[in-house]
Scaffold this motif. Structure first.
Motif, PDB file in Angstrom:
ATOM      1  N   CYS A  52       0.806  -1.224   0.000  1.00 44.70           N
ATOM      2  CA  CYS A  52       0.000   0.000   0.000  1.00 44.70           C
ATOM      3  C   CYS A  52       0.841   1.277   0.000  1.00 44.70           C
ATOM      4  O   CYS A  52       0.299   2.379   0.035  1.00 44.70           O
ATOM      5  CB  CYS A  52      -0.924   0.003   1.214  1.00 44.70           C
ATOM      6  SG  CYS A  52      -2.120  -1.334   1.177  1.00 44.70           S
ATOM      7  N   GLY A  53       2.150   1.145  -0.025  1.00 41.48           N
ATOM      8  CA  GLY A  53       3.015   2.327  -0.114  1.00 41.48           C
ATOM      9  C   GLY A  53       3.289   2.988   1.223  1.00 41.48           C
ATOM     10  O   GLY A  53       3.745   4.129   1.267  1.00 41.48           O
ATOM     11  N   LEU A  54       3.017   2.297   2.321  1.00 39.33           N
ATOM     12  CA  LEU A  54       3.235   2.898   3.641  1.00 39.33           C
ATOM     13  C   LEU A  54       4.647   2.674   4.148  1.00 39.33           C
ATOM     14  O   LEU A  54       5.043   3.264   5.151  1.00 39.33           O
ATOM     15  CB  LEU A  54       2.226   2.348   4.651  1.00 39.33           C
ATOM     16  CG  LEU A  54       0.779   2.741   4.370  1.00 39.33           C
ATOM     17  CD1 LEU A  54      -0.166   2.016   5.310  1.00 39.33           C
ATOM     18  CD2 LEU A  54       0.588   4.231   4.506  1.00 39.33           C
ATOM     19  N   ALA A  73       3.186   4.706  -8.641  1.00 38.62           N
ATOM     20  CA  ALA A  73       2.458   4.601  -7.364  1.00 38.62           C
ATOM     21  C   ALA A  73       1.008   5.058  -7.466  1.00 38.62           C
ATOM     22  O   ALA A  73       0.113   4.428  -6.913  1.00 38.62           O
ATOM     23  CB  ALA A  73       3.192   5.411  -6.305  1.00 38.62           C
ATOM     24  N   LYS A  74       0.770   6.152  -8.183  1.00 35.04           N
ATOM     25  CA  LYS A  74      -0.600   6.687  -8.226  1.00 35.04           C
ATOM     26  C   LYS A  74      -1.560   5.686  -8.853  1.00 35.04           C
ATOM     27  O   LYS A  74      -2.652   5.450  -8.344  1.00 35.04           O
ATOM     28  CB  LYS A  74      -0.628   8.005  -8.985  1.00 35.04           C
ATOM     29  CG  LYS A  74      -0.060   9.164  -8.198  1.00 35.04           C
ATOM     30  CD  LYS A  74      -0.280  10.487  -8.895  1.00 35.04           C
ATOM     31  CE  LYS A  74       0.316  11.608  -8.078  1.00 35.04           C
ATOM     32  NZ  LYS A  74       0.128  12.924  -8.688  1.00 35.04           N
ATOM     33  N   ASN A  75      -1.147   5.108  -9.981  1.00 31.09           N
ATOM     34  CA  ASN A  75      -2.016   4.125 -10.660  1.00 31.09           C
ATOM     35  C   ASN A  75      -2.273   2.922  -9.770  1.00 31.09           C
ATOM     36  O   ASN A  75      -3.377   2.391  -9.728  1.00 31.09           O
ATOM     37  CB  ASN A  75      -1.362   3.650 -11.961  1.00 31.09           C
ATOM     38  CG  ASN A  75      -1.658   4.599 -13.106  1.00 31.09           C
ATOM     39  OD1 ASN A  75      -2.333   5.605 -12.910  1.00 31.09           O
ATOM     40  ND2 ASN A  75      -1.146   4.291 -14.277  1.00 31.09           N
ATOM     41  N   ARG A  77      -2.090   2.740  -6.423  1.00 29.90           N
ATOM     42  CA  ARG A  77      -2.855   3.056  -5.206  1.00 29.90           C
ATOM     43  C   ARG A  77      -4.328   3.329  -5.485  1.00 29.90           C
ATOM     44  O   ARG A  77      -5.163   3.144  -4.602  1.00 29.90           O
ATOM     45  CB  ARG A  77      -2.234   4.266  -4.507  1.00 29.90           C
ATOM     46  CG  ARG A  77      -0.884   3.958  -3.909  1.00 29.90           C
ATOM     47  CD  ARG A  77      -0.352   5.175  -3.212  1.00 29.90           C
ATOM     48  NE  ARG A  77       1.050   5.037  -2.897  1.00 29.90           N
ATOM     49  CZ  ARG A  77       1.778   6.011  -2.377  1.00 29.90           C
ATOM     50  NH1 ARG A  77       1.243   7.178  -2.145  1.00 29.90           N
ATOM     51  NH2 ARG A  77       3.050   5.817  -2.098  1.00 29.90           N
ATOM     52  N   GLU A  78      -4.622   3.819  -6.690  1.00 35.12           N
ATOM     53  CA  GLU A  78      -6.034   4.051  -7.049  1.00 35.12           C
ATOM     54  C   GLU A  78      -6.871   2.798  -6.875  1.00 35.12           C
ATOM     55  O   GLU A  78      -8.058   2.855  -6.590  1.00 35.12           O
ATOM     56  CB  GLU A  78      -6.121   4.467  -8.524  1.00 35.12           C
ATOM     57  CG  GLU A  78      -6.001   5.950  -8.760  1.00 35.12           C
ATOM     58  CD  GLU A  78      -5.963   6.265 -10.240  1.00 35.12           C
ATOM     59  OE1 GLU A  78      -5.769   7.437 -10.560  1.00 35.12           O
ATOM     60  OE2 GLU A  78      -6.121   5.328 -11.072  1.00 35.12           O
ATOM     61  N   LEU A 105     -10.336  12.116  -1.227  1.00 36.25           N
ATOM     62  CA  LEU A 105      -8.881  11.971  -1.116  1.00 36.25           C
ATOM     63  C   LEU A 105      -8.334  11.099  -2.242  1.00 36.25           C
ATOM     64  O   LEU A 105      -7.233  11.324  -2.740  1.00 36.25           O
ATOM     65  CB  LEU A 105      -8.527  11.362   0.242  1.00 36.25           C
ATOM     66  CG  LEU A 105      -7.047  11.226   0.585  1.00 36.25           C
ATOM     67  CD1 LEU A 105      -6.396  12.599   0.721  1.00 36.25           C
ATOM     68  CD2 LEU A 105      -6.859  10.444   1.870  1.00 36.25           C
ATOM     69  N   PHE A 106      -9.104  10.112  -2.633  1.00 36.60           N
ATOM     70  CA  PHE A 106      -8.662   9.223  -3.714  1.00 36.60           C
ATOM     71  C   PHE A 106      -9.037   9.763  -5.094  1.00 36.60           C
ATOM     72  O   PHE A 106      -8.943   9.050  -6.093  1.00 36.60           O
ATOM     73  CB  PHE A 106      -9.226   7.812  -3.497  1.00 36.60           C
ATOM     74  CG  PHE A 106      -8.372   6.986  -2.574  1.00 36.60           C
ATOM     75  CD1 PHE A 106      -8.302   7.271  -1.223  1.00 36.60           C
ATOM     76  CD2 PHE A 106      -7.607   5.930  -3.056  1.00 36.60           C
ATOM     77  CE1 PHE A 106      -7.488   6.531  -0.373  1.00 36.60           C
ATOM     78  CE2 PHE A 106      -6.785   5.185  -2.222  1.00 36.60           C
ATOM     79  CZ  PHE A 106      -6.728   5.487  -0.872  1.00 36.60           C
TER      80      PHE A 106
ATOM     81  N   VAL B  92      -3.791   9.102   3.989  1.00 31.43           N
ATOM     82  CA  VAL B  92      -3.182  10.098   3.106  1.00 31.43           C
ATOM     83  C   VAL B  92      -1.965   9.489   2.400  1.00 31.43           C
ATOM     84  O   VAL B  92      -1.762   9.676   1.206  1.00 31.43           O
ATOM     85  CB  VAL B  92      -2.771  11.354   3.914  1.00 31.43           C
ATOM     86  CG1 VAL B  92      -2.022  12.344   3.034  1.00 31.43           C
ATOM     87  CG2 VAL B  92      -3.997  12.002   4.532  1.00 31.43           C
ATOM     88  N   SER B  94      -1.404   6.389   1.734  1.00 33.81           N
ATOM     89  CA  SER B  94      -1.714   5.299   0.801  1.00 33.81           C
ATOM     90  C   SER B  94      -2.636   5.755  -0.322  1.00 33.81           C
ATOM     91  O   SER B  94      -3.035   4.954  -1.159  1.00 33.81           O
ATOM     92  CB  SER B  94      -2.356   4.120   1.552  1.00 33.81           C
ATOM     93  OG  SER B  94      -3.573   4.520   2.139  1.00 33.81           O
ATOM     94  N   ALA B  95      -2.977   7.047  -0.335  1.00 36.64           N
ATOM     95  CA  ALA B  95      -3.845   7.582  -1.396  1.00 36.64           C
ATOM     96  C   ALA B  95      -3.019   7.861  -2.654  1.00 36.64           C
ATOM     97  O   ALA B  95      -1.807   8.062  -2.570  1.00 36.64           O
ATOM     98  CB  ALA B  95      -4.517   8.856  -0.905  1.00 36.64           C
ATOM     99  N   PRO B  96      -3.687   7.879  -3.804  1.00 36.43           N
ATOM    100  CA  PRO B  96      -2.949   8.116  -5.062  1.00 36.43           C
ATOM    101  C   PRO B  96      -2.632   9.588  -5.257  1.00 36.43           C
ATOM    102  O   PRO B  96      -3.100  10.224  -6.206  1.00 36.43           O
ATOM    103  CB  PRO B  96      -3.926   7.596  -6.120  1.00 36.43           C
ATOM    104  CG  PRO B  96      -5.271   7.759  -5.521  1.00 36.43           C
ATOM    105  CD  PRO B  96      -5.104   7.603  -4.040  1.00 36.43           C
ATOM    106  N   ILE B  97      -1.893  10.145  -4.333  1.00 39.30           N
ATOM    107  CA  ILE B  97      -1.538  11.565  -4.428  1.00 39.30           C
ATOM    108  C   ILE B  97      -0.038  11.736  -4.216  1.00 39.30           C
ATOM    109  O   ILE B  97       0.597  10.937  -3.543  1.00 39.30           O
ATOM    110  CB  ILE B  97      -2.308  12.434  -3.409  1.00 39.30           C
ATOM    111  CG1 ILE B  97      -2.156  11.888  -1.976  1.00 39.30           C
ATOM    112  CG2 ILE B  97      -3.770  12.517  -3.776  1.00 39.30           C
ATOM    113  CD1 ILE B  97      -2.806  12.763  -0.925  1.00 39.30           C
TER     114      ILE B  97
END
Lengths: 304, 253
Positions: A52-54, A73-75, A77-78, A105-106, B92, B94-97
């Motif tokens: 999840c990128g954490l 990452a953006k693609n 995490r969406e 937020l998403f 925040v 883990s959001a796509p930002i």
């Protein structure tokens, strides 16, 4: 089924040298319920956080829906919805606001109808105006799930979703998870309740001390690793069973004879044993069969 | 750039301000009003004017900036620290930002609050002392630049802090003394020559001077110096904040 999450040679070493994940590789198929099992500190949450990128992985690569979680990452995490293990909620916000915030937020446009449906599905509709701080622990857990679902993820991570919740809510969650799967969502759950994994999962992965021990279809795993027992109760504890039954491994405790079977060994099957018993005209009072639970298999695997 | 995500964070943070309006707005407006009453109307009426400006009017720009600086740091640091504290920051992160969306959302909201606060304090000052703004455009520009810059600084403090005490250390031990010694209540040329030179090392002097220039057409340093310093400080804060978010400092393992 195509792969929704691909994990290749993932290693995570913390600055102190502790290796939380060690060359972990496996795929999660699109639309399946995948249960990730392991005792405390096995690396389940670390792996979910990495996907999840954490947290940043030390080696390897992870893709979600074909997108690299670091390079694209953006693609990636969406597509992801995450319900973490800890109860992390915006205590001062209303249920409606905090769930709507997650959708925005998403990057999703406002959709009150969608939020309403999610809240109704999770029995939160009546509480939509309540501040999150006024809710019970179980309700807060539902709010976290609602937040994760608000942006319509393709893959949902549930990290110990039923930890500390009552039986009723657990059943509700199971039903919800099944409904989500029917709608095409891929679900990855970690749990300490192995009967939950046994009940829900299509496939199972077992982590131990950061290493992946096995990834297998649940039924195949239970067949491969599981044991069956047949317990025969005889009238006279002093009876000697015929020699023809010696090839079946058994132990005796009083008037009870317990036969162990490998599920995969056809020659020494329960059917073969029953034939022998009838041929030898062994008189018995009662017999019962028992299969290993996933819990017993898990304990066996992680005992090393 | 994901504008919906920025807007969501911005709205969420602004909602927090309205929810805590007594703390966010009423309290700083009231405390600054007390300064206007005490130093402006009461004591100020018995003090000499400074460079032709009555003392009550003279302190208005400094007092506005005093509140704006403190509240920018407080709002921005709390805005990012609180989700860290409660654990909701996971959403925040883990959001796509990207980094910019996070900065624009949180810092934009904190700066907006400060601009609203600065405007309210300015309007309140009109009730107590006569104030005339010679360069309204420059006043608005300075207010915006100062709010954004110190919100960025506050945002960095919020990421760095790992306890509520640390949130207060820099505002109380660094920013407040610099602001009080930066000419909020006096002109730098009222100091002895040595302390005038020392004061030039205080970046807040340039901010207050520039803001005061927009009111009265005069300041302790030239307008160019003031603008240059605030833009330099803004650039440093923005670059540092972006770097911090990008590296995941204190946010990701």
């Amino acid at each position: 089924m195509s792969s929704m999450v691909s994990i290749q040679n993932v290693t995570k070493t913390y600055s102190g040298g502790f290796k939380a994940l060690d060359q972990v590789s496996f795929d999660i198929k699109s639309g399946e319920i995948f249960a990730l099992l392991g005792s405390n500190g096995a690396g389940k949450t670390t792996l979910i956080q990495a996907i999840c990128g954490l947290l940043r992985i030390t080696e390897g690569a992870i893709e979600v829906g074909g997108s690299d979680v670091v390079l694209n990452a953006k693609n990636a995490r969406e597509k992801i919805g995450l319900v973490p293990q800890e109860l992390c909620v915006d205590t001062f916000e209303s249920v409606w606001n905090t769930v709507s915030f997650s959708r925005g937020l998403f990057g999703k446009p406002k959709d009150p109808g969608k939020i309403e449906k999610i809240l109704k599905d999770l029995s939160l509709w009546d509480k939509r105006k309540n501040r999150v701080m006024t809710l019970s622990g179980g309700m807060k857990r539902r709010v976290m799930i609602a937040k994760a679902l608000s942006h319509e993820p393709e893959v949902l991570f549930l990290d110990e979703p039923t930890a500390g919740v009552d039986v009723e809510l657990r059943k509700d969650m199971w039903n919800l998870v099944r409904k989500l799967q029917e709608s095409g969502v891929t679900i990855i759950l970690t749990t300490h309740y192995l009967e939950e994994a046994e009940e829900m999962a299509d496939r199972i992965g077992v982590l131990s001390k950061g290493k992946l021990l096995v990834v297998e279809d649940k039924d195949v795993l239970m067949k491969k690793m599981g044991k069956r027992q047949l317990i025969l109760e005889v009238e006279d504890p002093a009876v000697n069973l015929p020699l023809s039954l010696d090839r079946f491994h058994y132990t005796q405790k009083g008037s009870f004879f317990t036969f162990q079977f490998d599920v995969v060994n056809e020659e020494l099957s329960i059917g073969a044993l029953m034939s022998e018993i009838h041929s030898a005209n062994v008189q018995y009072l009662n017999l019962q069969t028992k299969e290993s639970s996933l819990e017993e298999i898990f304990m066996e695997m992680t005992r090393i | 750039m994901n504008y919906r995500s920025i807007w969501s964070i911005y709205q969420f943070e602004m909602a927090r301000m309205w929810r805590t309006i007594a703390q966010s707005i009423a309290s700083p407006v009231l405390s600054t009003s007390l300064y206007f009453v005490v130093f402006g109307s009461a004591i100020g009426s018995r003090m000499e004017s400074i460079n032709g400006v009555s003392y009550g009017s003279f302190i208005v720009p400094g007092l506005i900036l005093l509140s704006v600086l403190q509240q920018s740091i407080s709002n921005a640091s709390f805005g990012i620290y609180f989700p860290k504290f409660t654990g909701t920051i996971y959403e925040v992160l883990s959001a796509p930002i990207g980094h910019l969306e996070i900065i624009f959302g949180y810092v934009g909201a904190a700066a907006t609050k400060s601009i609203i606060l600065g405007t309210l304090i300015f309007l309140t000052s009109l009730l107590f002392v006569p104030v005339h703004v010679e360069h309204p455009f420059m006043m608005i520009l300075f207010l915006i630049l100062t709010s954004v810059t110190f919100s960025l600084l506050g945002f960095m403090i919020g990421i760095w802090a790992d306890g509520f005490e640390k949130l207060q250390i820099i505002p109380l031990l660094v920013i407040t003394p610099l602001t009080f010694l930066g000419g909020s209540f006096y002109s730098i040329d009222m100091l002895p020559p040595f302390w005038q030179k020392v004061s030039m090392a205080n970046p807040v002097v340039y901010l207050i001077s520039g803001f005061r220039w927009s009111f009265f057409g005069q300041g302790d340093v030239s307008l160019e110096w003031s603008l240059g310093m605030i833009l330099l400080f803004l650039g440093i804060c923005f670059a540092t904040t972006r770097y911090i978010i990008k590296t995941g400092y204190k946010l990701k393992n």
